[in-house]
Design an enzyme around this catalytic site. Structure first.
Site, short mmCIF file in Angstrom:
data_model
loop_
_atom_site.label_atom_id
_atom_site.label_comp_id
_atom_site.label_asym_id
_atom_site.label_seq_id
_atom_site.Cartn_x
_atom_site.Cartn_y
_atom_site.Cartn_z
N HIS A 1 56.37 2.56 30.84
CA HIS A 1 55.67 3.84 30.94
C HIS A 1 55.79 4.40 32.36
O HIS A 1 56.17 5.57 32.55
CB HIS A 1 54.20 3.63 30.58
CG HIS A 1 53.37 4.88 30.62
ND1 HIS A 1 52.84 5.45 29.48
CD2 HIS A 1 52.95 5.67 31.65
CE1 HIS A 1 52.16 6.53 29.81
NE2 HIS A 1 52.20 6.68 31.13
N GLU A 2 55.51 3.57 33.36
CA GLU A 2 55.55 4.04 34.74
C GLU A 2 56.98 4.29 35.22
O GLU A 2 57.22 5.18 36.03
CB GLU A 2 54.84 3.04 35.65
CG GLU A 2 53.40 2.72 35.26
CD GLU A 2 52.52 3.95 35.10
OE1 GLU A 2 52.83 5.00 35.70
OE2 GLU A 2 51.51 3.86 34.36
N HIS B 1 58.00 7.66 34.17
CA HIS B 1 57.47 8.62 35.14
C HIS B 1 58.39 8.71 36.36
O HIS B 1 58.66 9.80 36.88
CB HIS B 1 56.07 8.20 35.60
CG HIS B 1 54.99 8.51 34.61
ND1 HIS B 1 55.10 9.49 33.65
CD2 HIS B 1 53.74 7.98 34.47
CE1 HIS B 1 53.98 9.54 32.95
NE2 HIS B 1 53.15 8.64 33.41
#
EC number: 3.4.24.-
Length: 237
Positions: free
Chosen positions: A136-137, A140
């Site tokens: 997820h990060e 980003h």
């Protein structure tokens, strides 16, 4: 009479008992667990117990997180793929800027363009949870490199980034939703999970007024951002 009134006004009521017993010894921990299981501890007490546990286990949690991080960077196809694609854009995500820390807030992790990625070691349930969080990060980080996301002031940018990260990281696949979050629905569960998590993330930003505002922003960018699976050809997992 005046003296009695004055004395009464200056007295303080005893602190309310929330059921939590301070202490890190095994017996006190067992007593607190029993109080929590039998409903003799308030939500405030349960939170105090959780924080005390996180502080007590900080060293072990961070060491386990770092070991799992290093394993995933070496062996996870998903993490290696994202790492390679970030490098192609001129970025570098490695163990040197992926930090395992104890977090005070109830969150799994976070990304900061100037700092890197933080994984909340005290919130990680297992290696699979860490893999989803790291993916997820890293999505980003990929979006920041490719699309120049305005994280601070542009809620549409933030909403799109959250939609993509929840959609592509694997955190919204049915098995994760079923076993970790108690979501039982089969139909449209993936889309509903992505939308729910994006709204919660946008709502937590200072520029967002409330849940209605967050929902509106997510809906405005939903179609284009949900369909955008870069750097994958399709939803990976």
């Amino acid at each position: 009479m005046a003296e009695a009134a004055s004395s009464g006004s200056n007295s303080t009521s005893p602190p309310k008992d929330n059921g939590y017993i301070p202490g890190d010894d095994a017996w006190t921990i067992c007593r607190n667990l029993w109080r929590g299981l039998t409903g003799k501890m308030t939500q405030e007490g349960m939170e105090q117990f959780r924080v005390a546990r996180d502080v007590r286990n900080e060293k072990e949690d961070c060491k386990r997180c770092e070991d799992q991080r290093d394993y995933l960077l070496q062996y996870s196809p998903l993490i290696r793929f994202l790492q390679d694609n970030i490098q192609q854009l001129g970025g570098n995500i490695s163990k040197h800027n992926i930090f395992c820390r104890r977090c005070k807030n109830r969150q799994a992790g976070g990304f900061d363009p100037d700092y890197g990625i933080q994984i909340c070691a005290n919130e990680m349930r297992n290696q699979g949870h860490l893999e989803d969080t790291l993916a997820h990060e890293m999505i980003h980080a990929y979006d920041h490199m490719r699309f120049k996301v305005d994280w601070d002031d542009n809620l549409r940018h933030a909403a799109c980034a959250e939609i993509r990260a929840s959609n592509l990281s694997g955190e919204c696949r049915w098995m994760r939703e079923f076993f970790s979050r108690g979501q039982w629905k089969f139909a449209q569960h993936h889309q509903e999970c992505v939308r729910r998590r994006a709204i919660l993330s946008v709502q937590a930003r200072p520029a967002c007024k409330d849940e209605q505002h967050a929902t509106q922003v997510v809906n405005e960018v939903w179609d284009s951002c949900f369909r955008d699976t870069r750097p994958f050809d399709e939803i990976y997992r």
